[in-house]
Enzyme design. Structure first.
Site, short mmCIF file in Angstrom:
data_model
loop_
_atom_site.label_atom_id
_atom_site.label_comp_id
_atom_site.label_asym_id
_atom_site.label_seq_id
_atom_site.Cartn_x
_atom_site.Cartn_y
_atom_site.Cartn_z
N ASP A 111 -3.23 8.39 -0.81
CA ASP A 111 -3.61 7.28 0.07
C ASP A 111 -5.07 6.88 -0.19
O ASP A 111 -5.39 5.70 -0.32
CB ASP A 111 -3.41 7.72 1.52
N HIS A 122 3.99 6.84 5.55
CA HIS A 122 2.86 7.59 6.09
C HIS A 122 2.05 6.82 7.14
O HIS A 122 1.35 7.44 7.94
CB HIS A 122 1.94 8.06 4.95
N HIS A 152 0.82 -1.23 0.00
CA HIS A 152 0.00 0.00 0.00
C HIS A 152 0.85 1.27 0.00
O HIS A 152 0.68 2.12 -0.88
CB HIS A 152 -0.96 -0.02 1.18
N GLU A 184 1.39 5.64 12.80
CA GLU A 184 0.04 5.27 13.20
C GLU A 184 -0.08 3.79 13.53
O GLU A 184 -0.78 3.41 14.48
CB GLU A 184 -0.94 5.63 12.07
N ASP A 185 0.61 2.93 12.76
CA ASP A 185 0.35 1.49 12.85
C ASP A 185 1.49 0.65 13.42
O ASP A 185 1.34 -0.56 13.55
CB ASP A 185 0.01 0.95 11.45
N ASP A 187 -20.36 17.00 -24.23
CA ASP A 187 -18.92 16.85 -24.13
C ASP A 187 -18.47 15.47 -23.66
O ASP A 187 -17.48 15.34 -22.96
CB ASP A 187 -18.33 17.92 -23.21
#
Length: 757
Positions: A167, A100, A76, A104-105, A310
């Site tokens: 993300d 990133h 990811h 957090e993880d 269009d």
């Protein structure tokens, strides 16, 4: 390369030693090599090595963790970084994208990231980590608070939201492994928030994919139907577009104009919005904010698929602005333009900096085809928006780019709005609406261009000029003609605001303003006005409760006041008075606690002045209101009820709601009308009349003769011969109302008349 990285890189595990399943190792190596080959096209060799080190660091940190699709989690962040690398983002942004989710993880902290890759990267990762707390299926208040954090992070460094958008894009690409309910929730928040933010930043390549993926997961059947319709149309329409491209290209060569002629397919969400009338998703359904009348009008302008001109378009990219207009003239000489379908976004760019000439032509066979003409610089800006700042100026020294300026101006406006917003839910809804600007362009009397969202009124225009102008506006001239303040504005109009220094915002404006700044400014003013009025009312109620014991609040023991303020977790005595005025605290109980110990248990004197009713003047403001159930007017016997958060609500003493409120006897207070009241009050009449031609005009004329204003008239046809009318009138008192009723009873059309409530 940062010095700390050189010292610690050898401590990282070789890729082959990472605890990842063998079946994924070869795939992981290939992905890392492929990513590094991509960034090597524009980064320095040392920076490429640092990217590889970040890949290894992230792979080690996420080792043993898998996504719901079953693949290792490290795939990811690699995909997120690749999305940004395709737009040529700078070195630090790519490092932060790879890392990133680490804070957090995993067990790694911001300090670990800073030691390995530098403080700038750590700050970006930390900014993105805070945004992961946004959960759009949570309570609205929590949702709005998280939005505040997101916009603050964006204002500090725009790259934070770039990483968050990439993300979200990869999450949308892999959303198929989620449960149906989760897919719909994530798709909705993508269409409501993330795709519009990408559009505001000018990153159309991200916006279009986010929108199509969102539509596919939110309305899969509609998406498939449109996809099939485009496929069936593609053969014939593409052949027509190819003919136009060839003919235009030949004429450009004859004129000696260097240009690129390209075909363009409109994405599915764009077609869907055109067919739906371009009503923003937050207004279509599930919104806490009612749609404005102009929104509903736009919603009715739906189109069939064949009316979307269009779906396929021809795009001409030239070298200068002058050439754009030359090519426009040449195209109009080759194919007839459709009147009213020309837009000059070069002279007046969109909010995100988008510039181009748009026109719709009758192509071969009379098929309408859109033509877009722009320069190379405009084309890059249209595709990547603010990302062009990092794509072509990697050193980050140029802060004067037009797209950067527009985005920062938008962020400043949002931050100003969130500072003024008192209710987080209002802030959330204002942000959603603000992200769908579908602009109109109007002019000031000096010829300056002001950009406003569709449906904006003269009040929105006034607040866009300045908050003080909005707060004091009393009227407006549009193209030199006086118009009501609620009049929606149209592109090309010249607007002049009429102000009076003593004027104040009207709460009714909240029913029709559409800009976030106007709504926030009006609420901000009313909130502070209510607080001042609540303090004055609280002081009156407390003095009334203390009457006969002390001569004024100044005689109260200061230490008791300070202790009570601290006990209620307040900072000032005025805050306690405001609580009393708003009905959140009972004045009698507060008075008892403020008295000296020797007087707390003593009964009040028999001649206690506190028995005197509170005088109602009708000018107390927002903290004294009048019950809509009975609509009291001067001359009626009245009683007051302290309603929590609203202050005093005045009712007629025989109102049907009074009986229900008697259970809270401590909240009822004696009130009476003051003398010589000059204000006007609302009263409602129920009138049954004979259904005949001119009856309404006769009724209105009779009321006008009594010097009475009619607020609203609602009619209900009972049968073919009679009509029931509900009249809301402005009267000065009971005697004035009686005069109106006597006049109406003299009319031959009147069958039955009664006061409601």
């Amino acid at each position: 390369m940062s010095a700390p990285l050189r010292e610690t890189r050898n401590e990282l595990q070789p890729l082959g030693q990472l605890p990842v399943d063998d079946e994924w190792l070869d795939d992981l190596r290939l992905r890392i090599d492929d990513f590094c080959a991509l960034v090597a096209e524009y980064l320095e060799p040392e920076q490429v090595e640092e990217q590889r080190a970040a890949c290894r660091f992230a792979a080690e940190a996420h080792a043993g963790v898998y996504r719901k699709s079953g693949e290792p989690y490290i795939f990811h962040p690699l995909a997120v970084a690749r999305i940004l690398a395709n737009v040529r983002f700078d070195h630090e942004t790519l490092l932060a994208a790879l890392l990133h989710d680490v804070i957090e993880d995993t067990h790694h902290t911001k300090e670990h990231i800073s030691a390995q890759f530098g403080l700038e990267v750590a700050e970006l990762v930390d900014g993105v980590s805070k945004l992961t707390q946004i959960q759009f299926n949570s309570k609205l208040e929590a949702q709005a608070e998280n939005f505040r954090k997101m916009f603050l992070a964006m204002a500090k460094d725009l790259r934070v939201i770039m990483i968050k958008l990439a993300d979200r894009l990869h999450n949308m690409r892999t959303l198929g492994s989620m449960r149906s309910e989760s897919r719909r929730r994530i798709a909705r928040e993508t269409l409501e928030i993330y795709a519009p933010i990408a559009g505001r930043l000018g990153m159309n390549h991200l916006r279009q994919e986010l929108e199509d993926l969102g539509l596919n997961h939110l309305y899969p059947f509609r998406f498939r139907v449109l996809q099939e319709a485009v496929r069936k149309m593609s053969g014939n329409r593409r052949e027509i577009v190819s003919q136009m491209e060839a003919r235009i290209d030949a004429h450009l060569q004859q004129e000696g104009i260097s240009a690129r002629v390209l075909g363009r397919n409109k994405h599915i969400w764009g077609i869907y919005q055109k067919m739906r009338g371009k009503l923003p998703l937050p207004l279509q359904e599930h919104s806490t904010r009612p749609a404005h009348d102009s929104d509903r009008a736009a919603a009715r302008k739906t189109r069939a698929f064949r009316e979307v001109y269009d779906v396929y378009a021809v795009r001409i990219i030239v070298d200068s602005v002058d050439t754009c207009y030359r090519v426009l003239g040449m195209a109009h000489s080759l194919y007839k333009p459709i009147m009213g379908r020309f837009k000059d976004y070069i002279a007046i760019p969109k909010a995100n900096g988008y510039q181009s000439l748009h026109t719709v032509l009758f192509g071969p066979g009379g098929v309408p085809i859109e033509l877009q003409i722009r320069t190379e610089e405009m084309h890059v800006m249209a595709e990547v928006g603010v990302a062009a700042h990092w794509r072509y100026k990697p050193d980050g020294q140029d802060e004067d780019g037009r797209a950067q300026q527009r985005v920062r101006e938008w962020l400043r406006k949002l931050l100003d709005m969130q500072r003024r917003a008192g209710d987080p839910v209002d802030f959330l809804e204002s942000v959603k609406i603000d992200l769908f600007p579908d602009e109109v362009y109007v002019f000031t009397p000096r010829g300056e261009i002001i950009e406003l969202p569709r449906g904006a009124t003269a009040v929105d225009f006034a607040y866009t000029i300045h908050s003080d102008v909005g707060n004091t506006c009393v009227g407006a001239r549009v193209d030199r003609r006086l118009v009501p303040l609620r009049t929606p504005l149209s592109t090309g109009q010249t607007v002049e605001v009429i102000i009076t220094p003593t004027a104040r915002p009207n709460p009714a404006w909240l029913n029709f303003v559409v800009t976030a700044k106007a709504r926030a400014s009006i609420r901000h003013y009313l909130k502070h006005l209510q607080r001042d009025e609540a303090i004055l009312l609280g002081k009156r109620l407390l003095e009334k409760s203390l009457a006969g014991r002390v001569n004024g609040l100044n005689e109260l023991p200061p230490e008791r006041i300070k202790a009570l303020v601290r006990e209620f977790n307040l900072t000032r005595f005025d805050e306690l008075l405001a609580e009393i005025g708003l009905g959140n605290r009972v004045a009698a109980l507060i008075a008892k606690r403020l008295l000296p110990d020797s007087e707390q248990e003593a009964p009040p004197p028999s001649s206690d002045a506190s028995a005197q009713p509170l005088l109602i003047k009708g000018t107390e403001g927002t903290v004294v209101s009048f019950g809509k159930c009975c609509r009291p007017v001067p001359g009626d016997a009245i009683i007051g009820f302290l309603n929590t958060g609203r202050g005093i609500v005045v009712h007629r003493d025989h109102c049907k709601n009074v009986t229900g409120y008697k259970k809270s006897a401590e909240k009822w207070i004696e009130v009476e009308w003051a003398q010589n009241i000059a204000a006007e009050f609302s009263a409602e009449l129920r009138l049954e009349i004979v259904n005949q031609r001119g009856a309404l005009a006769t009724i209105a004329a009779a009321i006008s003769e009594t010097d009475t204003n009619i607020e609203t008239i609602n009619t209900v046809e009972r049968d073919g011969s009679t009509i029931t009318m509900y009249l809301l009138l402005n009267v000065r008192g009971r005697s004035h109302l009686a005069r109106v009723m006597r006049r109406l009873r003299t009319l031959p059309e009147t069958m039955k008349l009664a006061r409601r409530g």
